[in-house]
Design a protein around this motif. Sequence first.
Motif, PDB file in Angstrom:
ATOM      1  N   PHE A  42      36.231 -17.677 -64.401  1.00  0.00           N
ATOM      2  CA  PHE A  42      35.974 -18.958 -65.040  1.00  0.00           C
ATOM      3  C   PHE A  42      34.537 -18.967 -65.534  1.00  0.00           C
ATOM      4  N   ARG A  43      34.365 -19.278 -66.813  1.00  0.00           N
ATOM      5  CA  ARG A  43      33.057 -19.253 -67.456  1.00  0.00           C
ATOM      6  C   ARG A  43      32.411 -20.630 -67.381  1.00  0.00           C
ATOM      7  N   SER A  44      31.094 -20.631 -67.285  1.00  0.00           N
ATOM      8  CA  SER A  44      30.354 -21.886 -67.313  1.00  0.00           C
ATOM      9  C   SER A  44      30.480 -22.517 -68.696  1.00  0.00           C
ATOM     10  N   ALA A  45      30.641 -23.807 -68.743  1.00  0.00           N
ATOM     11  CA  ALA A  45      30.755 -24.513 -70.024  1.00  0.00           C
ATOM     12  C   ALA A  45      29.401 -24.584 -70.738  1.00  0.00           C
ATOM     13  N   ALA A  46      28.323 -24.463 -69.997  1.00  0.00           N
ATOM     14  CA  ALA A  46      26.981 -24.571 -70.574  1.00  0.00           C
ATOM     15  C   ALA A  46      26.399 -23.193 -70.843  1.00  0.00           C
ATOM     16  N   ASP A  47      26.066 -22.916 -72.096  1.00  0.00           N
ATOM     17  CA  ASP A  47      25.416 -21.648 -72.427  1.00  0.00           C
ATOM     18  C   ASP A  47      24.026 -21.655 -71.807  1.00  0.00           C
ATOM     19  N   GLY A  48      23.647 -20.564 -71.185  1.00  0.00           N
ATOM     20  CA  GLY A  48      22.344 -20.487 -70.533  1.00  0.00           C
ATOM     21  C   GLY A  48      22.367 -20.957 -69.090  1.00  0.00           C
ATOM     22  N   LYS A  65      29.920 -16.635 -57.207  1.00  0.00           N
ATOM     23  CA  LYS A  65      29.124 -16.905 -58.408  1.00  0.00           C
ATOM     24  C   LYS A  65      28.538 -15.579 -58.878  1.00  0.00           C
ATOM     25  N   VAL A  66      28.770 -15.253 -60.141  1.00  0.00           N
ATOM     26  CA  VAL A  66      28.375 -13.952 -60.675  1.00  0.00           C
ATOM     27  C   VAL A  66      27.387 -14.131 -61.825  1.00  0.00           C
ATOM     28  N   GLN A  67      26.333 -13.350 -61.776  1.00  0.00           N
ATOM     29  CA  GLN A  67      25.359 -13.296 -62.861  1.00  0.00           C
ATOM     30  C   GLN A  67      25.420 -11.902 -63.462  1.00  0.00           C
ATOM     31  N   VAL A  68      25.532 -11.817 -64.793  1.00  0.00           N
ATOM     32  CA  VAL A  68      25.618 -10.538 -65.505  1.00  0.00           C
ATOM     33  C   VAL A  68      24.314 -10.288 -66.236  1.00  0.00           C
ATOM     34  N   ARG A  69      23.792  -9.086 -66.096  1.00  0.00           N
ATOM     35  CA  ARG A  69      22.551  -8.687 -66.761  1.00  0.00           C
ATOM     36  C   ARG A  69      22.729  -7.309 -67.386  1.00  0.00           C
ATOM     37  N   CYS A  70      21.897  -7.007 -68.373  1.00  0.00           N
ATOM     38  CA  CYS A  70      21.871  -5.675 -68.984  1.00  0.00           C
ATOM     39  C   CYS A  70      20.908  -4.788 -68.217  1.00  0.00           C
ATOM     40  N   ALA A  71      21.290  -3.554 -68.034  1.00  0.00           N
ATOM     41  CA  ALA A  71      20.362  -2.566 -67.492  1.00  0.00           C
ATOM     42  C   ALA A  71      19.531  -2.058 -68.667  1.00  0.00           C
TER      43      ALA A  71
END
Length: 151
Positions: A42-48, A65-71
């Motif tokens: 499920f994606r957050s409705a608020a960008d950012g 709760k998952v946070q995605v980042r670029c390496a």
Amino acid sequence: VREVSSRFRDTVQGRKYTTHQMGALAETAVLFRLYLHQFDVFRSAADGAKVDWVVIDPKSGRTSKVQVRCAVQRKSGLGLPIVSLLCAEGTKSGGKPTKWRRYREDELDFLIGYDLLTDMCYVWSRCEITDYRASVSIREDAAERWDKLSI
């Protein structure tokens, strides 16, 4: 020196991507893998938002709760790519952050870093990154460890 083995290597070499494009690529790669492993996402409705997704393991019912980042490669070009543990705290006009801070404990259960050059995801639990200050280097024991979300 790490071995670059992604089937996308030739496509990526020499191209410049914006921060937004890199974020979209990372999120897409992670989302594919989450669905492949049969998680409900499920994606957050608020960008950012500080949480990119809420992920539910349908077998155990565990919610994360998952946070995605670029390496990214360090500016020095030395060492393994790193995944930032920092997020923006407030913004100026034009969307630029006023300052950066470490994610708080209540903002994520898992950090997932995506390395575009190798097409690999690295999964860390909040506990595994507690002692790191601003970033964590990619490492084999975190590579494609989707089982962590089910434990």
